[in-house]
Motif scaffolding. Sequence first.
Motif, PDB file in Angstrom:
ATOM      1  N   LEU A  17     -30.374 132.845  34.265  1.00  0.00           N
ATOM      2  CA  LEU A  17     -31.592 133.235  34.149  1.00  0.00           C
ATOM      3  C   LEU A  17     -31.740 134.601  35.147  1.00  0.00           C
ATOM      4  CD1 LEU A  17     -33.781 130.295  33.797  1.00  0.00           C
ATOM      5  CD2 LEU A  17     -33.269 132.012  32.051  1.00  0.00           C
ATOM      6  N   SER A  18     -31.357 134.373  36.333  1.00  0.00           N
ATOM      7  CA  SER A  18     -31.499 135.446  37.529  1.00  0.00           C
ATOM      8  C   SER A  18     -30.542 136.639  36.849  1.00  0.00           C
ATOM      9  CB  SER A  18     -31.134 134.795  38.793  1.00  0.00           C
ATOM     10  OG  SER A  18     -29.585 134.872  38.791  1.00  0.00           O
ATOM     11  N   ALA A  19     -29.745 136.594  36.213  1.00  0.00           N
ATOM     12  CA  ALA A  19     -28.663 137.604  35.765  1.00  0.00           C
ATOM     13  C   ALA A  19     -29.618 138.443  34.845  1.00  0.00           C
ATOM     14  CB  ALA A  19     -27.695 137.019  35.108  1.00  0.00           C
ATOM     15  N   ALA A  28     -36.812 135.922  44.882  1.00  0.00           N
ATOM     16  CA  ALA A  28     -37.583 134.740  45.243  1.00  0.00           C
ATOM     17  C   ALA A  28     -36.605 133.819  46.105  1.00  0.00           C
ATOM     18  CB  ALA A  28     -37.953 133.976  43.840  1.00  0.00           C
ATOM     19  N   PRO A  29     -37.067 133.144  47.277  1.00  0.00           N
ATOM     20  CA  PRO A  29     -36.328 132.419  48.056  1.00  0.00           C
ATOM     21  C   PRO A  29     -36.077 131.161  47.359  1.00  0.00           C
ATOM     22  CG  PRO A  29     -38.622 132.401  48.735  1.00  0.00           C
ATOM     23  CD  PRO A  29     -38.486 133.328  47.475  1.00  0.00           C
ATOM     24  N   VAL A  30     -35.040 130.360  47.636  1.00  0.00           N
ATOM     25  CA  VAL A  30     -34.852 129.061  47.301  1.00  0.00           C
ATOM     26  C   VAL A  30     -35.264 128.124  48.432  1.00  0.00           C
ATOM     27  CG1 VAL A  30     -32.988 127.375  46.550  1.00  0.00           C
ATOM     28  CG2 VAL A  30     -32.835 129.605  45.803  1.00  0.00           C
ATOM     29  N   LYS A  31     -36.044 127.126  48.046  1.00  0.00           N
ATOM     30  CA  LYS A  31     -36.661 126.241  49.072  1.00  0.00           C
ATOM     31  C   LYS A  31     -35.798 124.873  48.616  1.00  0.00           C
ATOM     32  CE  LYS A  31     -41.223 127.732  48.893  1.00  0.00           C
ATOM     33  NZ  LYS A  31     -42.599 127.866  48.235  1.00  0.00           N
ATOM     34  N   ILE A  32     -35.038 124.579  49.992  1.00  0.00           N
ATOM     35  CA  ILE A  32     -34.233 123.481  50.009  1.00  0.00           C
ATOM     36  C   ILE A  32     -35.178 122.292  50.881  1.00  0.00           C
ATOM     37  CG2 ILE A  32     -31.733 122.483  50.459  1.00  0.00           C
ATOM     38  CD1 ILE A  32     -30.980 125.292  49.991  1.00  0.00           C
ATOM     39  N   GLY A  33     -34.786 121.044  50.464  1.00  0.00           N
ATOM     40  CA  GLY A  33     -35.387 119.858  51.219  1.00  0.00           C
ATOM     41  C   GLY A  33     -34.404 118.588  50.804  1.00  0.00           C
ATOM     42  N   GLN A  67     -38.662 129.447  42.757  1.00  0.00           N
ATOM     43  CA  GLN A  67     -39.711 129.573  42.150  1.00  0.00           C
ATOM     44  C   GLN A  67     -39.553 131.553  42.031  1.00  0.00           C
ATOM     45  OE1 GLN A  67     -42.226 127.127  41.707  1.00  0.00           O
ATOM     46  NE2 GLN A  67     -43.560 128.548  40.648  1.00  0.00           N
ATOM     47  N   ASN A  68     -39.017 131.422  41.024  1.00  0.00           N
ATOM     48  CA  ASN A  68     -38.819 133.040  40.654  1.00  0.00           C
ATOM     49  C   ASN A  68     -39.965 133.734  40.099  1.00  0.00           C
ATOM     50  OD1 ASN A  68     -37.204 135.455  40.810  1.00  0.00           O
ATOM     51  ND2 ASN A  68     -36.135 135.117  38.912  1.00  0.00           N
ATOM     52  N   GLY A  73     -40.883 128.066  37.614  1.00  0.00           N
ATOM     53  CA  GLY A  73     -39.654 128.008  38.500  1.00  0.00           C
ATOM     54  C   GLY A  73     -38.917 126.924  37.956  1.00  0.00           C
ATOM     55  N   LEU A  74     -37.600 126.558  38.578  1.00  0.00           N
ATOM     56  CA  LEU A  74     -36.810 125.814  38.367  1.00  0.00           C
ATOM     57  C   LEU A  74     -36.482 124.797  39.647  1.00  0.00           C
ATOM     58  CD1 LEU A  74     -34.243 127.840  36.518  1.00  0.00           C
ATOM     59  CD2 LEU A  74     -35.779 126.371  35.586  1.00  0.00           C
TER      60      LEU A  74
END
Length: 149
Positions: A17-19, A28-33, A67-68, A73-74
């Motif tokens: 999808l980003s391609a 969009a940043p990737v939020k990691i938790g 969250q693009n 988002g995914l």
Amino acid sequence: MKTLTIALLVALTPVMLSAQNYMSKTVAPVKIGIVGGYNLSRITNSQVDYTIENYSGYSFGASALWQNWEKFGLKGDLVFSRQGYGYNEYGTNNGYLISSYAYFSPAANFQAVPWGSFFAGIQMGMLIKANCGCGGTDYQSTITKHFNR
């Protein structure tokens, strides 16, 4: 083979999808938790002189949210979980069964309001290990080969 193909497709969906998102001006940043919890189990039985005891386990893992788009988002979670039960047969034979699983949960995210989101997706799990023990003895065994992994 079919399961592996589906897992690879789901894992590579964010990359594909980003391609395709060449018109986007911002990344969009990737939020990691981290994810953690306590599993409460409840198993019922209808046999006389055979009681089942609940076993509560734990779960922990990691989560990533991408969250693009403005409201979409995914999200993906990778969680390790331990669960099982104990039993008592005719008041003399105590035993237990404890299973360890790895779960992968990809989901689509819809953020309708700034303070909340809706997630829709699937959960795929794989049995890592299953142990059983018989009461009155120190006998323990790994019975993973007897289960559908």
